[in-house]
Design a protein around this motif. Sequence first.
Motif, PDB file in Angstrom:
ATOM      1  N   SER A 194      -2.545   5.338   3.993  1.00  0.00           N
ATOM      2  CA  SER A 194      -1.856   5.332   2.894  1.00  0.00           C
ATOM      3  C   SER A 194      -2.745   6.288   1.880  1.00  0.00           C
ATOM      4  CB  SER A 194      -2.044   3.944   2.180  1.00  0.00           C
ATOM      5  OG  SER A 194      -1.173   2.904   2.995  1.00  0.00           O
ATOM      6  N   LEU A 214       0.738  -1.164  -0.048  1.00  0.00           N
ATOM      7  CA  LEU A 214      -0.050  -0.081  -0.048  1.00  0.00           C
ATOM      8  C   LEU A 214       0.999   1.274   0.092  1.00  0.00           C
ATOM      9  CD1 LEU A 214      -2.696  -1.045   2.603  1.00  0.00           C
ATOM     10  CD2 LEU A 214      -2.984  -1.132   0.256  1.00  0.00           C
ATOM     11  N   TRP A 237      -4.886   1.123   5.668  1.00  0.00           N
ATOM     12  CA  TRP A 237      -5.483   1.795   4.377  1.00  0.00           C
ATOM     13  C   TRP A 237      -5.660   3.243   4.377  1.00  0.00           C
ATOM     14  CZ3 TRP A 237      -6.242   1.658  -0.329  1.00  0.00           C
ATOM     15  CH2 TRP A 237      -7.409   2.278  -1.060  1.00  0.00           C
ATOM     16  N   TRP A 238      -6.126   3.739   5.428  1.00  0.00           N
ATOM     17  CA  TRP A 238      -6.471   5.151   5.450  1.00  0.00           C
ATOM     18  C   TRP A 238      -5.133   5.999   5.504  1.00  0.00           C
ATOM     19  CZ3 TRP A 238     -10.949   6.695   3.540  1.00  0.00           C
ATOM     20  CH2 TRP A 238     -12.041   6.074   3.917  1.00  0.00           C
ATOM     21  N   LEU A 245     -11.008  -3.744   2.165  1.00  0.00           N
ATOM     22  CA  LEU A 245     -10.829  -2.614   2.837  1.00  0.00           C
ATOM     23  C   LEU A 245     -11.631  -1.852   3.681  1.00  0.00           C
ATOM     24  CD1 LEU A 245      -9.759  -1.194  -1.009  1.00  0.00           C
ATOM     25  CD2 LEU A 245      -8.034  -2.007   0.669  1.00  0.00           C
ATOM     26  N   THR A 287      -6.993  -6.187  -3.584  1.00  0.00           N
ATOM     27  CA  THR A 287      -7.659  -6.533  -2.421  1.00  0.00           C
ATOM     28  C   THR A 287      -8.477  -7.781  -2.577  1.00  0.00           C
ATOM     29  OG1 THR A 287      -7.720  -4.346  -1.705  1.00  0.00           O
ATOM     30  CG2 THR A 287      -8.486  -5.744  -0.281  1.00  0.00           C
ATOM     31  N   ILE A 332      -4.176  -4.455   6.831  1.00  0.00           N
ATOM     32  CA  ILE A 332      -4.978  -3.400   5.741  1.00  0.00           C
ATOM     33  C   ILE A 332      -5.800  -2.422   6.311  1.00  0.00           C
ATOM     34  CG2 ILE A 332      -6.810  -3.643   4.115  1.00  0.00           C
ATOM     35  CD1 ILE A 332      -5.669  -6.224   3.197  1.00  0.00           C
ATOM     36  N   ASN A 333      -6.568  -2.878   7.743  1.00  0.00           N
ATOM     37  CA  ASN A 333      -7.426  -2.061   8.394  1.00  0.00           C
ATOM     38  C   ASN A 333      -6.694  -0.961   8.998  1.00  0.00           C
ATOM     39  OD1 ASN A 333      -9.429  -3.999   7.766  1.00  0.00           O
ATOM     40  ND2 ASN A 333      -9.475  -4.639  10.242  1.00  0.00           N
ATOM     41  N   ILE A 342      -5.854  -0.498  -5.911  1.00  0.00           N
ATOM     42  CA  ILE A 342      -5.651  -1.370  -4.752  1.00  0.00           C
ATOM     43  C   ILE A 342      -7.161  -2.385  -4.716  1.00  0.00           C
ATOM     44  CG2 ILE A 342      -5.650  -1.304  -2.275  1.00  0.00           C
ATOM     45  CD1 ILE A 342      -3.076  -0.820  -3.617  1.00  0.00           C
ATOM     46  N   LYS A 343      -8.134  -1.551  -5.168  1.00  0.00           N
ATOM     47  CA  LYS A 343      -9.535  -2.504  -4.740  1.00  0.00           C
ATOM     48  C   LYS A 343      -9.321  -3.801  -5.548  1.00  0.00           C
ATOM     49  CE  LYS A 343     -13.756  -3.185  -3.451  1.00  0.00           C
ATOM     50  NZ  LYS A 343     -14.048  -4.569  -3.850  1.00  0.00           N
TER      51      LYS A 343
END
Lengths: 93, 320
Positions: free
Chosen positions: B195, B128, B192-193, B244, B237, B188-189, B233-234
């Motif tokens: 990033s 990420l 993610w934000w 995400l 994932t 990831i949790n 990224i979606k």
Amino acid sequence: MQNWPLFEIFLRSKNGLSHKHVGSLHAADADMAITNARDVYTRRKEGVSIWVVESKHITASNPEESESMFDPAEDKVYRHPTFYVLPDELEQM
Amino acid sequence: MTEIQSLEKRFQDRIDAEERIEPRDWMPEKYRKTLIRQISQHAHSEVVGMLPEGNWITRAPNLRRKLGLIAKVQDEAGHGLYLYSACETLGISRDEVLDQLHTGKAKYSSIFNYPTLTWADIGAIGWLVDGAAILNQVPLCRCSYGPYARAMVRVCKEESFHQRQGYEIMLTLANGTPEQKEMAQDAINRWWWPSLMMFGPNDSESTHSAQSMAWRIKRFSNDELRQRMVDMIKPQTDILGLTLPDPEIKWNEERGAHDFGEIDWDEFWSVVKGDGPCNKERLAARVKAHEEGQWVRDAALAYAEKQEVRKASDGKTKVA
């Protein structure tokens, strides 16, 4: 970095090619500059030979005088092969 | 037109013609300052970025992962160096640039003010964080300032390995035991934000953007690049079989892009201003490393001077 001079780094990517400027780094002396240049600029086999030159030893042309510096080449088309007229029937030269 | 206005016009004409600006060319003072700020912050980010990852070198799960991680961290050091060198061509010394970092005057990417709690964080960072960095950096390869653009070409070539090694870590964990999969999801949790925050404030809030675009330092807006990140990224994932942490993320057929939720801008600004989870720790580690390295720099210099003297006296003996 205090008192460590700046070196410009040149790499030959393979034999048969010229050395090419790739960047610079600070080092205590030229030997250290070569070792560090190996670690920084050839980690993926980018070079077979390294030159290091202390930046202060490079004299460069002045970009503000570029126009007058390079304009002698501007109007000399006769230095190029296409300036010369050849007959159409001539297939190769 | 005053002389400075005519110089500025010629400069902008060169930029508009996609010419590159080189170190000794005339440039507006603000262009120089903007680049020094941006390139030095970029360099600092590479260097500080080694800290959260270095944290896991001794605890990598196997030798293959350890080798990859060491190589990646070593690359980051190299990237810092390419960038510091580019920065110096603008007339600021290395010491001054480092001093700005160590005194907290200069910023670095906020992302490195988050902690790396588990091994999965190393995967998430490569995938990420380096993924976001690549999206930011690829357009910089065409930046109007020659030395910066050339440094970016080298950096981008090396980053793609970083992203792949990160994704491979995530893939392995995602296909592992339920605990490993959970660990990957947790990473990831948490990442993610932050990033997404790497692309900076929304275009409407971004103070330097318009001028940087006109000077072709920047080619795409923060929001454009952020959208690319989400769209990239979606699907990656989905392949991991993970999610995400954004319930609003979904494909928008009409726009041909993903819709997504709003960033927590309070968190963004608080980390920028120094109140992130690791701001103090990172800066302290950096300063400590610099200070404790002083004797190495001194010794190298003393050795070089000694060698110089020896060489000079050897020469004399031969002449005699």
